[in-house]
Design a protein around this motif. Structure first.
Motif, PDB file in Angstrom:
ATOM      1  N   GLN A 246       1.033  -1.095  -0.165  1.00 43.77           N
ATOM      2  CA  GLN A 246       0.107  -0.067   0.179  1.00 43.77           C
ATOM      3  C   GLN A 246       0.744   1.199  -0.134  1.00 43.77           C
ATOM      4  OE1 GLN A 246      -2.342  -0.999   3.590  1.00 43.77           O
ATOM      5  NE2 GLN A 246      -4.180  -1.607   2.271  1.00 43.77           N
ATOM      6  N   GLN A 247       1.894   1.173   0.840  1.00 46.55           N
ATOM      7  CA  GLN A 247       3.171   2.465   0.785  1.00 46.55           C
ATOM      8  C   GLN A 247       3.612   2.557  -0.480  1.00 46.55           C
ATOM      9  OE1 GLN A 247       3.408   4.408   3.421  1.00 46.55           O
ATOM     10  NE2 GLN A 247       4.686   5.568   2.009  1.00 46.55           N
ATOM     11  N   LYS A 250       1.224   4.341  -2.966  1.00 47.53           N
ATOM     12  CA  LYS A 250       0.776   5.455  -2.629  1.00 47.53           C
ATOM     13  C   LYS A 250       1.955   6.184  -3.326  1.00 47.53           C
ATOM     14  CE  LYS A 250      -1.709   5.254   1.769  1.00 47.53           C
ATOM     15  NZ  LYS A 250      -1.752   5.347   3.097  1.00 47.53           N
TER      16      LYS A 250
END
Length: 330
Positions: A246-247, A250
């Protein structure tokens, strides 16, 4: 699973009077030859620690009978006790022939969970009843894996939903009922349900194979199918893996946003570009000059012709690019 020992649907408190009157606990105990017992393909429980269980049976005896259903053809299908049966078969293969006759509880699953709707139609099929028996009777002392729990939750939710949709009044919400009966938290039950509803087939298969925990699987299930496929390429997927993914996503989105902003800053209107209102290269000047000459009075050497051809090739390339540019904005 302790709450399920010696429990069937008839004493969970939500059978109507007609269902109760029709329910029978029909069973008998017999010793059955081990080679007449068939494992149940519907049983999705994991089989682990067989060596320890075999040692216990050999030295302490079989403390709990197997439960089977009579196939009425001389064979019996296991309802519960597949680990015990596997351990006994291993001991028999090692020469312990005294274990070949196995004490079994022969259960009529058809009579263990009889439910009727308001029109008098039986709600649960034979398959439903067998599934119920498999989940509720495998209560031997053991540690259940997340794969085992997924099987239990999915089976009970399907059966309870079917009962509820047919008018049976359950003593509480389905998730809460399942959580209470499996000794799980409602949050855990919701995680299993979420994976079942939103997980890809690959994710659900990994949970079934015990290759991923339910907590990590639930986090993966929040991703899009494409992202699930991408993250499951990892050999091991944990909650930390999901957070890293997820990081990374992003950061990629932020980078694309920055690149778009930078490109916008670098973009200038064509009308403001240098040379937009000036003539096209020196070839245009050459053309003007040639137009002013009288062809009969011009002397043109081979070198001059070669030079003109080179300039013409360059001009043709420029014209082709400009046409491509115009088509883009047409």
């Amino acid at each position: 699973m302790g709450k399920y020992q010696n429990v069937n649907l008839s004493n969970l408190g939500f059978m109507n009077s007609l269902s109760k009157s029709m329910t029978q606990n029909s069973f008998r105990i017999e010793k059955i030859p081990y080679d007449k017992i068939i494992t149940n393909a519907k049983n999705k429980y994991s089989i682990e620690n067989i060596e320890e269980l075999a040692f216990s049976i050999l030295h302490n005896g079989l403390k709990q009978n197997l439960e089977v259903k009579d196939n009425n053809n001389g064979t019996y299908t296991l309802i519960s006790g597949e680990r015990r049966y596997t351990a006994i078969c291993r001991l028999i293969s090692e020469g312990h022939s005294e274990l070949e006759m196995i004490p079994c509880l022969i259960t009529d699953t058809e009579q263990g969970a009889v439910f009727f709707d308001n029109q008098g139609n039986e709600i649960l099929t034979s398959e439903d009843k067998e599934d119920w028996a498999i989940v509720t009777t495998n209560s031997e002392s053991r540690e259940f894996t997340d794969a085992d729990r997924a099987f239990q939750v999915s089976t009970l939710k399907r059966i309870y939903t079917k009962l509820s949709d047919s008018g049976v009044k359950l003593p509480g919400r389905i998730n809460e009922l399942i959580a209470d009966q499996l000794d799980l938290s409602t949050t855990q039950v919701k995680r299993f349900n979420f994976v079942e509803q939103y997980g890809t087939d690959e994710l659900k298969q990994k949970l079934t194979n015990d290759e991923i925990s339910v907590s990590a699987a639930a986090e993966v299930a929040h991703l899009s199918p494409a992202q699930q496929k991408d993250i499951l390429q990892n050999d091991t997927v944990t909650s930390a893996t999901v957070k890293q993914h997820q990081q990374s996503t992003k950061q990629k989105k932020a980078q694309r946003k920055d690149n778009t902003a930078l490109k916008a800053e670098q973009t200038i209107p064509l009308s403001q570009s240098e040379g937009f209102n000036s003539s096209f290269t020196e070839f245009e000047s050459l053309c003007d000059e040639l137009y002013s000459y009288d062809m009969d009075l011009v002397q043109c050497s081979k070198s001059d012709i070669d030079t003109i051809r080179i300039k013409l090739n360059i001009a043709n390339k420029d014209i082709a690019y400009i046409n491509k540019f115009l088509r883009k904005f047409s």
